[in-house]
Design an enzyme around this catalytic site. Structure first.
Site, PDB file in Angstrom:
ATOM      1  N   ASP A 136       0.869  -1.163   0.000  1.00 44.27           N
ATOM      2  CA  ASP A 136       0.000   0.000   0.000  1.00 44.27           C
ATOM      3  C   ASP A 136       0.912   1.221   0.000  1.00 44.27           C
ATOM      4  OD1 ASP A 136      -3.173   0.595   1.704  1.00 44.27           O
ATOM      5  OD2 ASP A 136      -2.118   1.738   0.161  1.00 44.27           O
TER       6      ASP A 136
HETATM    7  C1  GLC Z   1      -4.326   4.232  -0.100  1.00 46.72           C
HETATM    8  C2  GLC Z   1      -5.203   3.073   0.106  1.00 46.72           C
HETATM    9  C3  GLC Z   1      -5.201   2.116  -1.047  1.00 46.72           C
HETATM   10  C4  GLC Z   1      -5.043   2.887  -2.346  1.00 46.72           C
HETATM   11  C5  GLC Z   1      -3.678   3.535  -2.343  1.00 46.72           C
HETATM   12  C6  GLC Z   1      -3.442   4.382  -3.594  1.00 46.72           C
HETATM   13  O1  GLC Z   1      -3.915   4.840   1.026  1.00 46.72           O
HETATM   14  O2  GLC Z   1      -5.103   2.370   1.328  1.00 46.72           O
HETATM   15  O3  GLC Z   1      -6.431   1.370  -1.021  1.00 46.72           O
HETATM   16  O4  GLC Z   1      -5.174   2.014  -3.458  1.00 46.72           O
HETATM   17  O5  GLC Z   1      -3.474   4.345  -1.197  1.00 46.72           O
HETATM   18  O6  GLC Z   1      -4.257   5.501  -3.580  1.00 46.72           O
END
Ligand code: GLC
Length: 755
Positions: free
Chosen positions: A270
């Site tokens: 993430d």
């Molecule tokens: C975020 C989320 C994830 C997302 C990523 C990109 O903080 O937890 O679900 O795809 O960042 O935006």
């Protein structure tokens, strides 16, 4: 599970056949052994050949993003390609409920939780396909949708982004969503792996969960999705699981995901705070860090450093991380690109979204997902409050929920893109989420008021914004029917303080008034009160006894207004069923509160999660998992169950539409496992959504493979079906008083480690 590509086999056999038929003069058919090569093998071979040509720096380049905001076409992530090797840029966009990139015209679909409420796996495939098509049209290689974290904690601010509380429903829906997206030659993601079930302190919280609960609940939708959908991307989560960061957790990433489940794609972190240490992450099985940066040593967004650029190169050169681990990371990326046809045909930016197709699917999903929770006849009448009869209604009061202009959408990365003045943001107070970003409820220009007026052109339709409960009650007193819209905004980065409808004191970002008080005031005066909920998760309803009907519309997407009106007036017969339980009160939940100071999240309830909790503790939910009414009625009869030699159980029963109009029923099958083995009272083991005309009956057969009956043996670390007597139930919800049942004695068996 190795997936074979039929077209490859077919072409191989065809070429052999043609040679056999046309290649020789005599009449005896030649037999040609054909090396049947499947898509996986071809992808692996091509990837290995390309890997052998890559330099160390090129390999490093492919395993991290180039930094937040580095994509030339927007979106969330950007891995720079290698033109000399024909490796395209890999550009990712968030896409939980539609491609979340502003000003692209991308479709804002109903929330994933709404999709789950349709219980329609073919619709999930279409949902994934539309998102895949729009991603590719806009030039994106990878969609970051696909959240399947279970609703253990319904106050989780991302419940709207996920697929409810049951692992089988979530797993089967995500499988089809993945298949739909990847059929468009776009990489699909399943996330957040794992046990990322609430937002409070999400970067540091530690989920403490026993192995059996982990396998039978938290990880099961991922196992189903990975084994049956073969996503190219698994996003590991921010939180710790039993003391170890998920993105640095070898039990999750290597032992379970890769070695046991056979996952051959990429484990992607993430964004930002999911990785803290280069070597543990690489060794544990992380394959890509996002959003990464061009220089680990230089603080990036928010002063954060990255770990998979020079730091990883140094670790390889020092031997702390074996070269073979880096090669495996790159192989996974390359094989995914080959397998999904992206190497052969990389997406190109600049396409035009087909808004007609997008709006049509958005409306179809909205109409199939809304759940009719209550529908009673007002005192002194014999007809239920819904459907509304436009021919006889002379006056309608529509109140609250910004129903004059819009419908609600979720916030954060899983929210909806801004375009055409959509969302109509910040109709209410904005709030600071996680102390990082300012946000407020996001509204989509799709007016329920306009759609209601269109349905009842001869009625006098008035709108009040709900801020004055007395005025609303006065209007309700004279209207033939009053429709109150109530909303609950959710977002990534925050949990709800309560499942009560937000009010101006608890949650100014949502509505500027006390919604429960408004509904109660209206119900006290109205001839007929209909409540339409636009919520991200369950809500409590202290006013339920005093209203005649409640329709849950979730976050209904860009066509939410017309969809809501179609259900209220009966143009469409409701068929949605709850994908998560609605409790009477927060105090009925396993986790009584979520404290801001919480770091350890202890899964004391074990397997007793969701409806399993209410069943095990004899707690009556307000509305049970699987509940949903129709404008017709259905009856179940004649149930039987039979087991074959492999342990598949076929459950059969007759379903009858014994009401006055056509409708669809989600016929659910639950199993009560043998007693004394620590299992909840019952579990969902299958379902079918059946369309029936009034008076029509049909025989429904649901096959329950042994995997659905398995429990996790924590001593041998394997699945096994316990021997003993089982009872199977078929009904219209997890608590259908008219459910039918049948018993079967089943032999035990160990389940092979791969589905
Ligand atoms: C975020 C989320 C994830 C997302 C990523 C990109 O903080 O937890 O679900 O795809 O960042 O935006």
């Amino acid at each position: 599970m190795q997936r074979t590509h039929l077209s490859l086999i077919a072409s191989a056999l065809l070429s052999a056949g043609l040679a056999g038929c046309g290649g020789s003069s005599d009449s005896t058919p030649t037999t040609t052994t054909v090396a049947v090569v499947d898509a996986d093998t071809v992808a692996d071979q091509n990837a290995a050949a390309l890997l052998s040509q890559m330099t160390l720096d090129e390999k490093i380049q492919l395993v991290h993003g180039a930094g937040f905001g580095s994509s030339p076409i927007g979106g969330a992530g950007f891995v720079a390609g290698i033109p000399r090797l024909g490796i395209p840029d890999i550009i990712s966009a968030d896409s939980s409920g539609g491609v979340n990139v502003d000003k692209t015209g991308a479709t804002s679909l109903p929330s994933p939780l709404a999709l789950a409420a349709s219980w329609d796996t073919s619709l999930a495939n279409q949902y994934g396909a539309l998102i895949g098509k729009e991603l590719r049209t806009l030039g994106f290689t990878e969609g970051l949708g696909g959240g399947v974290n279970l609703a253990r904690e319904p106050r989780n601010g991302r419940t709207f982004e996920y697929l409810g509380e049951d692992p089988l429903l979530a797993g089967n829906m995500i499988t089809q969503r993945i298949i739909g997206t990847q059929a468009q030659n776009v990489i699909a993601t399943i996330k957040h792996f794992a046990v990322n079930d609430q937002e409070t302190n999400r970067f540091t919280s530690n989920a403490i969960v026993d192995e059996r609960t982990l396998r039978e609940l938290s990880l099961l939708p991922f196992e189903i999705g990975v084994k049956n959908g073969a996503p190219g991307n698994v996003m590991c989560s921010y939180n710790l699981v039993n003391g170890v960061k998920a993105c640095q957790n070898s039990y999750l990433l290597t032992d379970t995901l890769k070695n046991e489940w056979g996952f051959k794609g990429v484990v992607q972190s993430d964004w930002f705070m999911a990785v803290t240490d280069t070597v543990p992450a690489a060794i544990a099985g992380l394959d890509e860090e996002q959003p990464g940066s061009l220089d680990d040593s230089v603080p990036g967004f928010g002063g954060l450093k990255s770990h998979f650029n020079q730091s990883l190169k140094a670790a390889i050169q020092s031997g702390q991380v074996p070269q073979s681990r880096l090669d495996d990371m790159v192989l996974r990326k390359l094989r995914t690109l080959y397998k999904l046809g992206i190497m052969a045909s990389p997406p190109k930016a600049g396409g035009t979204i087909d808004r007609t197709a997008g709006n049509a699917l958005a409306q179809q999903v909205a109409e199939q997902s809304m759940v009719l929770l209550k529908n009673a006849a007002p005192a002194g009448t014999s007809t239920t409050a819904l459907p509304l009869n436009a021919a006889s209604i002379k006056s309608i009061a529509v109140i609250g929920g910004h129903a004059d202009v819009a419908v609600l959408a979720g916030g954060g990365s899983g929210g909806s893109p801004a375009q055409d003045g959509n969302p109509v943001t910040c109709l209410d107070t904005s709030i600071l989420v996680e102390g990082i970003f300012s946000a407020c409820a996001t509204w989509y220009k799709s007016s329920p008021l306009a759609a209601i007026q269109a349905k009842a052109p001869n009625a006098t339709v008035t709108y009040l914004d709900g801020t004055d409960a007395t005025a609303a009650a006065t209007a309700a007193a004279t209207a033939d029917v009053t429709i109150v819209f109530a909303t609950q905004w959710e977002s990534e980065g925050m949990d709800l303080a309560s499942l009560s409808l937000p009010n101006h004191t608890t949650d100014p970002s949502n509505q500027a008034y006390d919604q429960d008080a408004l509904i109660s005031a209206v119900a006290a005066k109205a001839k007929r009160t209909v409540v339409v909920l636009e919520t991200g998760t369950a809500v409590t309803m202290p006013w339920l006894a005093n209203v005649h009907a409640v329709l849950e519309s979730w976050y209904p997407g860009i066509q939410g207004g017309p969809a809501i009106a179609n259900l209220l007036f009966g143009t469409v017969n409701p068929s949605g069923k709850l994908p998560l339980s609605f409790p009477v009160a927060d105090s009925d939940l396993p986790q009584k509160t979520i404290a801001p100071t919480d770091v350890n999240v202890v899964y004391n309830e074990g397997l007793m999660m969701g409806y399993r909790w209410y069943d095990a503790h004899q707690i009556a939910p307000l509305f049970p998992f699987g509940h949903g009414l129709s404008y017709t009625t259905f009856a179940y009869s004649g149930m039987s169950s039979a087991t074959d030699a492999a342990g598949n159980v076929t459950v059969s029963f007759t379903l009858t539409n014994n009401g006055s109009r056509a409708g669809a029923e989600v016929a659910q099958v639950y199993a009560q496992l043998p007693s004394g083995i620590g299992e909840p009272p019952k579990r969902l083991v299958g379902w079918q959504k059946v369309q029936l005309a009034a008076g029509q009956s049909t025989k429904v057969s649901v096959t329950v493979p042994p995997q659905q009956l398995a429990i996790w043996n924590i001593n041998k670390h394997q699945w096994k079906v316990p021997a003993g007597s089982y009872t199977f139930y078929a009904g219209g919800s997890s608590r259908d008083a008219n459910a039918v049942s049948s018993g079967s004695t089943i032999a035990g068996q160990v389940i092979a480690r791969k589905l």
